[in-house]
Each structure stands twice: as C-alpha cells, then as structure tokens.
Design a protein around this motif. Sequence first.
Motif, PDB file in Angstrom:
ATOM      1  N   ASP A  22       0.814  -1.222   0.000  1.00 13.07           N
ATOM      2  CA  ASP A  22       0.000   0.000   0.000  1.00 13.07           C
ATOM      3  C   ASP A  22       0.843   1.264   0.000  1.00 13.07           C
ATOM      4  O   ASP A  22       0.315   2.379   0.000  1.00 13.07           O
ATOM      5  CB  ASP A  22      -0.952   0.014   1.198  1.00 13.07           C
ATOM      6  CG  ASP A  22      -0.218  -0.121   2.535  1.00 13.07           C
ATOM      7  OD1 ASP A  22       1.031  -0.126   2.532  1.00 13.07           O
ATOM      8  OD2 ASP A  22      -0.889  -0.226   3.568  1.00 13.07           O
ATOM      9  N   LYS A  24       2.529   2.544   2.343  1.00  9.21           N
ATOM     10  CA  LYS A  24       2.601   3.226   3.634  1.00  9.21           C
ATOM     11  C   LYS A  24       3.799   2.738   4.445  1.00  9.21           C
ATOM     12  O   LYS A  24       4.050   1.536   4.521  1.00  9.21           O
ATOM     13  CB  LYS A  24       1.315   2.985   4.425  1.00  9.21           C
ATOM     14  CG  LYS A  24       0.084   3.642   3.822  1.00  9.21           C
ATOM     15  CD  LYS A  24      -1.141   3.416   4.694  1.00  9.21           C
ATOM     16  CE  LYS A  24      -2.366   4.085   4.098  1.00  9.21           C
ATOM     17  NZ  LYS A  24      -3.578   3.866   4.954  1.00  9.21           N
ATOM     18  N   VAL A  56       7.344   9.277  10.621  1.00  4.88           N
ATOM     19  CA  VAL A  56       6.593   8.270  11.375  1.00  4.88           C
ATOM     20  C   VAL A  56       7.043   8.320  12.837  1.00  4.88           C
ATOM     21  O   VAL A  56       8.114   8.853  13.151  1.00  4.88           O
ATOM     22  CB  VAL A  56       6.823   6.850  10.804  1.00  4.88           C
ATOM     23  CG1 VAL A  56       6.295   6.757   9.386  1.00  4.88           C
ATOM     24  CG2 VAL A  56       8.299   6.461  10.863  1.00  4.88           C
ATOM     25  N   SER A 119       7.855  -0.664  10.241  1.00  3.56           N
ATOM     26  CA  SER A 119       8.598  -0.955   9.013  1.00  3.56           C
ATOM     27  C   SER A 119      10.083  -1.142   9.264  1.00  3.56           C
ATOM     28  O   SER A 119      10.768  -1.759   8.461  1.00  3.56           O
ATOM     29  CB  SER A 119       8.408   0.183   8.001  1.00  3.56           C
ATOM     30  OG  SER A 119       7.084   0.258   7.544  1.00  3.56           O
TER      31      SER A 119
END
Length: 519
Positions: A22, A24, A56, A119
């Motif tokens: 996606d 993201k 983030v 991530s």
Amino acid sequence: MASGSVQPGRIRILKNGSQPSDGKVGPVVYWMFRDQRLRDNWALIHAVDQANKANVPVAVAFNLFDQFLGAKARHLGFMLRGLKQLNLVMEETLQIPFYLFLGEAEETIPNFLRECGASLLVTDFSPLRKVRNCKEEMCRRVGESVTVHEVDAHNVVPIWVASEKLEYGARTIRTKINKKLPEYLIDFPILKPPITKWILENQVTDWDAIIAEVLRKGAEVPEISWCEPGEQAAMEVLMGSKNGFLTKRLKNYSSDRNNPLKPGALSGLSPYLHFGQISAQRCALEARAVRKASPEVSDVQLIAFVMVLLVFATLFICFSFYLLFKAVDTFLEELVVRRELADNFCFYQPHYDSLQGAWDWARKTLMNHASDKREHLYTREQLEKAQTADPLWNASQLEMVHYGKMHGFMRMYWAKKILEWTRGPEEALEISIYLNDKYSIDGRDPNGYVGCMWSICGIHDQGWRERPVFGKIRYMNYAGCKRKFDVDGYIGYVKRFVSEMKKRKAENQLCGKPKELRS
C-alpha cells in the motif's frame, strides 16, 4: 555530521524489508538491549533520525530475559532500576514510549512489530552468541516488509570497522583502532523529540512489582549497595565533583590500578559500561578533554623541566602533570583498545567461552599437561564457598561473592589458581565463567569471557617457560603477589568487609527490611 545522523559505518543491515504493497511506511521500533541509556546512544539517535525522515513515530522496546545467562537479583535489580529511571526520563523529555516485555524476545518483539505495523527495527550490537542467535531468529519471524538495522552504540570504533578478522592481541588491533579514532571519536548530536508522536496506547509498567519478583527469584545473589544504578549515577562516578574518577581520582590510575588495596584508584565504571548506562565514547571524550585542558609535556621536556624546576622546588607540579597524562593514556588504552579487543574476540570467535576458542599452541600445551598431578583438587562447590588452602584466593572469591566485583589483578590470579586446582582446562574454564557470571556485577560480558580465556587459555598472550599443569600458559603464584602488594592487608580488608556485610544483612532481616541491602 548533520544533526541527528549516524555514520554509515556504525550501521549494519541485518535484513532488507520489501516495499509495502500500500506504499505506507510504518513506525520505527528500537529494541534496546546492551545500551540502556538515553544520552549518547547511537542506536536511539539512528532510530529517531530514521523516524523523522519517514515522518513516522518511534518507540523503544526492551525484553526482560528470564535470568539471562544465569543473571540473579544482583544483576537484574541493578538493570531494572536503571531502566525504570530511563523509562521516566525518556517519556518526559522526548515523548518516546517505552515498552517492557517479558518472555522470549524472538516472540515478543516480532509480535509487537506486527501490532504497531512497524517498518524498521533498530537494535544495538552485542557479540554474545545468545543475542546474535536471537536476532537471526527475529529476522526470520518479522514480516517481509520489516527492515532490521544493527547499530554498534557500545564501541567507540564499530567492531566491524576496527577489524574484519579475529585479532591476535592488543598490539595487532591498537594501530587499527587509533587510525579510526579521528573519524569515530566525535561528540554526539543533540537528541530532540521525534517530529511525529506515537499514537498507540502506551504500556504502563509496574516496575516495583517486576523488580520485587526478580529479587525474589534471584535472592541467592543479593543486590549490592556500593553503586547506584542509572545514567545520572554513572556520570557522577565519571565526572562528579566529590569523588568523580576524572575529576578527583584520575592521577593515581596508572600507578595504583594493579594494587588490590587501592580500589579507589580504579574508575568504578565497569557496571555502568556493562549495562550500557554510560557510553564508552562519552568516557573517552571527557578523558581526552581533561588531557587537553592540561599543559602538554613530553618525556624529554619533563627531564629538562625537572632539572630547572628542582632549583625552584616545584618538581611536584611538573610531575603531577606527567602523572595526569600517563593516567589518561592508560585509561584510554583500557577503555577503548582492551574493551574493543574483547568484543573483537567474542564477535569473530564463536567458541569464545571454551577451550576450542584457544589458539592451537595454547590448546596443545594445556592438553599435554591436563593429566599432570595437582597439589590440590577442589570441587566447584568448594571453590564457590572459598574453601581452599590459599587465604589470598579465598579472599578474592569472597570479595566477588559479597562485594559483587573482584579487583582486576586478583581476577587473573583467581582464574589461574582454578586451572591449577581442577581436573583440566575445560573444567577450570567452565567453573571460572560460572562463578564470574553468577557473582560479578559485570558478568556475562565479553571482558569477563576474555579475562577467563586470557588467564586459563592464553588468549591475547604469548607462550612462557613450560611448567607442570600450566604448560606454556603464563603462571602466577602467591609469592609473586606478595612482591607486588600487601597480601595480608588485602586479606584483612576483605575479612572486615565481609563481616560488615553479614552484620548489616542480619540487622536488616531483624528490622524486616528487604534483603538486598540497598543504601
């Protein structure tokens, strides 16, 4: 160096994650293990830096292994009290959440990464087998899109930068490290709160309950009272105005550090360095600053100064400067070269705690003399209880059991006598590591493993004149210790200390106070 960035040579990529479908990017998680501090922490700096670049949030996770490599109340209590302080300061000053997990890190950390959709996982470096195996398993269990970075925040020169191979000794690694110091012995950037705040619910940790439980389970080896845990206490030991090492005690380091009757000459930093509550790089920077703040005097200049200053009766001042320079150099040798040599050995030698890890010449000479007749043979239980015919050895063992630390010179003698009093080098090494890890506050550390391997297996040493039992391994005996320091004085000092500790323990038990004897 741009603020918030870390030199690429300090970072290793353990796993490259794939791009999420996606598009993201998830949060960054720093799995803290070896470097348990907020200040001067390259791994934390890298985690925040990467989070800010991706816009983030970032969180810190710590996994409490159940009695990691035999750790008891002495070790886990010190560590958890430091982490409790870290948790509070981190959330107050940086607004970074701190998550404490119990159980196996191979399960808890990957589960947390999935829960928060991370991530990137950043972790600090350790050469120990158990931690490296844990990281390998963790890389297999995390999601395909998760990248894993390892940052050497423990050594001044990253271990893989200092050398790409197993080094034979200090003389072979010293030049390599010194060449890299100008690049890596630099000050740290200021760490500011992350740009993006963590939005998941933060874990509320009942620190007091967790500490009480580990103290109960590990009560066999109680806490010690001579060193307070935490970053603030560590900086006080290094730079304190009352009794700081660099501010008050440094000048006697090079001359008195091998005298067991002068423990105050030592830095007292080993517990804090072991648990990562202070950075070795910070210690080196402060030591270098002390040296630069004093007038530079070479050995040749010193001689000339002495000739002139004798006339003016100011030899003392000149000599004090010389002692200071020598002390700083000696401290930096131990802090940087010797510590990183120990990490080098454990990183490149998978058998860092067994006879298999010894050089061929040492292994051969030890096995040739393994069946030699011993004057005494003691069991592990007898050694643990200091029940030998040698009062000096007994004193060193009791110092470690009750004080939580043994003087460095005595640790060499202590381990070599274990080789002399057991059935062979394998048993001697196993017992020495067991006792050191169980009682020493800085046990389960590369320095401890290398110390035992040096004493028993000749690691980072050379062959000496061959003799029974030891073969060509360097020999130490009681008579040699008597020539170096007041043996009877040391034995008496330990007896008084142990007596006082037992008295305090009895008083605390009568008063219903905790057994850990905290001041």
